[in-house]
Scaffold this motif. Sequence first.
Motif, PDB file in Angstrom:
ATOM      1  N   TYR A   1      11.754  13.805   7.353  1.00 19.94           N
ATOM      2  CA  TYR A   1      11.059  14.845   8.130  1.00 19.94           C
ATOM      3  C   TYR A   1      11.958  16.039   8.406  1.00 19.94           C
ATOM      4  O   TYR A   1      11.502  17.177   8.432  1.00 19.94           O
ATOM      5  CB  TYR A   1      10.549  14.259   9.456  1.00 19.94           C
ATOM      6  N   VAL A   2      13.240  15.788   8.596  1.00 17.93           N
ATOM      7  CA  VAL A   2      14.146  16.874   8.924  1.00 17.93           C
ATOM      8  C   VAL A   2      14.270  17.844   7.747  1.00 17.93           C
ATOM      9  O   VAL A   2      14.522  19.036   7.940  1.00 17.93           O
ATOM     10  CB  VAL A   2      15.515  16.304   9.348  1.00 17.93           C
ATOM     11  N   VAL A   3      14.075  17.364   6.529  1.00 21.07           N
ATOM     12  CA  VAL A   3      14.085  18.241   5.360  1.00 21.07           C
ATOM     13  C   VAL A   3      12.908  19.203   5.419  1.00 21.07           C
ATOM     14  O   VAL A   3      13.044  20.411   5.174  1.00 21.07           O
ATOM     15  CB  VAL A   3      14.053  17.417   4.060  1.00 21.07           C
TER      16      VAL A   3
ATOM     17  N   THR B   1       7.387  29.138   1.905  1.00 23.48           N
ATOM     18  CA  THR B   1       6.200  28.961   1.070  1.00 23.48           C
ATOM     19  C   THR B   1       6.135  27.552   0.500  1.00 23.48           C
ATOM     20  O   THR B   1       5.075  26.915   0.488  1.00 23.48           O
ATOM     21  CB  THR B   1       6.201  29.986  -0.080  1.00 23.48           C
ATOM     22  N   TYR B   2       7.282  27.049   0.038  1.00 21.80           N
ATOM     23  CA  TYR B   2       7.344  25.701  -0.529  1.00 21.80           C
ATOM     24  C   TYR B   2       6.947  24.663   0.518  1.00 21.80           C
ATOM     25  O   TYR B   2       6.218  23.708   0.233  1.00 21.80           O
ATOM     26  CB  TYR B   2       8.752  25.441  -1.034  1.00 21.80           C
TER      27      TYR B   2
ATOM     28  N   HIS C   1       0.857  -1.182   0.000  1.00 19.82           N
ATOM     29  CA  HIS C   1       0.000   0.000   0.000  1.00 19.82           C
ATOM     30  C   HIS C   1       0.896   1.236   0.000  1.00 19.82           C
ATOM     31  O   HIS C   1       1.891   1.282   0.724  1.00 19.82           O
ATOM     32  CB  HIS C   1      -0.890   0.027   1.242  1.00 19.82           C
ATOM     33  N   VAL C   2       0.555   2.221  -0.768  1.00 26.97           N
ATOM     34  CA  VAL C   2       1.338   3.458  -0.814  1.00 26.97           C
ATOM     35  C   VAL C   2       0.490   4.591  -0.252  1.00 26.97           C
ATOM     36  O   VAL C   2      -0.600   4.883  -0.756  1.00 26.97           O
ATOM     37  CB  VAL C   2       1.784   3.790  -2.245  1.00 26.97           C
ATOM     38  N   ALA C   3       0.973   5.199   0.806  1.00 25.65           N
ATOM     39  CA  ALA C   3       0.314   6.363   1.411  1.00 25.65           C
ATOM     40  C   ALA C   3       1.383   7.211   2.054  1.00 25.65           C
ATOM     41  O   ALA C   3       2.206   6.705   2.827  1.00 25.65           O
ATOM     42  CB  ALA C   3      -0.732   5.932   2.453  1.00 25.65           C
ATOM     43  N   ALA C   4       1.398   8.477   1.731  1.00 26.00           N
ATOM     44  CA  ALA C   4       2.447   9.370   2.222  1.00 26.00           C
ATOM     45  C   ALA C   4       2.353   9.534   3.737  1.00 26.00           C
ATOM     46  O   ALA C   4       1.256   9.498   4.318  1.00 26.00           O
ATOM     47  CB  ALA C   4       2.338  10.732   1.547  1.00 26.00           C
ATOM     48  N   ASP C   5       3.506   9.716   4.371  1.00 25.79           N
ATOM     49  CA  ASP C   5       3.512  10.082   5.782  1.00 25.79           C
ATOM     50  C   ASP C   5       2.820  11.423   5.959  1.00 25.79           C
ATOM     51  O   ASP C   5       2.793  12.259   5.046  1.00 25.79           O
ATOM     52  CB  ASP C   5       4.941  10.174   6.308  1.00 25.79           C
ATOM     53  N   LEU C   6       2.294  11.634   7.144  1.00 27.55           N
ATOM     54  CA  LEU C   6       1.519  12.848   7.398  1.00 27.55           C
ATOM     55  C   LEU C   6       2.395  13.916   8.041  1.00 27.55           C
ATOM     56  O   LEU C   6       3.194  13.630   8.932  1.00 27.55           O
ATOM     57  CB  LEU C   6       0.343  12.524   8.320  1.00 27.55           C
TER      58      LEU C   6
ATOM     59  N   LEU D   1       3.453  20.523   2.293  1.00 23.14           N
ATOM     60  CA  LEU D   1       2.983  19.799   3.464  1.00 23.14           C
ATOM     61  C   LEU D   1       1.495  19.979   3.739  1.00 23.14           C
ATOM     62  O   LEU D   1       1.023  19.723   4.831  1.00 23.14           O
ATOM     63  CB  LEU D   1       3.796  20.224   4.690  1.00 23.14           C
ATOM     64  N   THR D   2       0.751  20.433   2.739  1.00 23.98           N
ATOM     65  CA  THR D   2      -0.701  20.467   2.878  1.00 23.98           C
ATOM     66  C   THR D   2      -1.198  19.047   3.087  1.00 23.98           C
ATOM     67  O   THR D   2      -0.915  18.154   2.277  1.00 23.98           O
ATOM     68  CB  THR D   2      -1.352  21.080   1.630  1.00 23.98           C
TER      69      THR D   2
END
Length: 410
Positions: free
Chosen positions: A306-308, A370-371, A191-196, A376-377
């Motif tokens: 996450y650190v990025v 801004t990026y 299953h592919v789902a992005a981390d939140l 991260l929306t």
Amino acid sequence: MSSAAAPPAGARPRVLMLSPYFPPAEQGGGSVQAVLNLTRHLRDDFEFVVATRDHDLRGTQPFSAASQHAARQATGLDIHYLAGGMSGARQLHSLLRQPFDLVYLHSLMAPDLGLWPLLCRRWLAAAHGPLLVAPRGELMPGALAQRSRAKRVYLALLRGTGLLRGVQFHATGSDEAQAIQAALGGSAPPHVAADLPPPQLPATETDDAPRRPGPLRVLFLSRIDPVKNLGFALKVVSGMSCEIEFDIAGPIGNDQVWADCQGLMRALPAHIRTRYLGAVAHAEVAPMMAAHDVFFLPTLGENHGYVVAEALAAGCPVLLSDRTPWRGLQSAGVGADLPLDDVLAFQRVLATQAAMSNDERREQRARCRTYAQQRLTADASVAAMRELLTRLAQPNARIVSTSAGQSGGR
């Protein structure tokens, strides 16, 4: 992936989350934030129970009762802190005997919270629902290249003994999905789902004052181990002609890697100055990022990074390898993602950063913030993760259909 409605209020599926590190742990890497963010976003939809180690990465003492209580209060979760050795194994075995609609592992390689739950699952097959594993980058090529023989033997034993039969896998992106399939064999996709992302990005003070004259301020902030590739970063800066202050922060995960890096640091020319800042509490990360000109992480592989996100949210441009999901950074004007076989390309980016005017640097920092906000929306990612967990936690998910192409078992 078919649509699944969220369970009605009062009938939340019960999900056991097994994570090697969880608050109050500070040094367990991005997986700590991944699990924490997931529970924050979806706590109204699922009853999460967390089992984790009772100490931080390389910690020698268990968390105090007060810090454990504070973590439970802050997260609103039922957290079980497991002792080391057989005592913790018995705790986890007892917990796994309870009924759960889904058991969700956040490591495959950890002996205590990866292998042991798989063994318990074999013995207690009727006691709980499906099992989902998020390897959290453990099966990425860069990670598997470290202690490669032992890891390959371990994975072969998991497959050969049938411990992965019926297990389903969660990848956070297409690169990790491919890595999981390559490592485990077979054709059934995870299953592919992005981390939140965090429900709210960390607040950082916007500093529009002119940058003080002086060396380029470069930060490496990550666990010091082979995958994070600090040695490569030191070799890159060693060839720079401009002045650089290179700060290194993060827990030491591998003593030999740190010894090798210390040797490289001692050999640096006088105009390249380094400092080791030690492990950093999570609350200190955003202001530390904001105080630097470049965040440098030439990692051998990340499933998320996450650190990025934290660097960009703090207005700090990033210089990365091309082995993370953070790509196209040059075109966005927020940094660079480069191949590790091109040292000169990394050096050119640092030289460009060092030559920037205050106006150019101020504009770049605004672009980074801004990026980060746009990238991260969370709405779509939250919906996808909710749908995945809801579907797997349904009663009929206890019988895994391999014909649907969703089983990670072999």
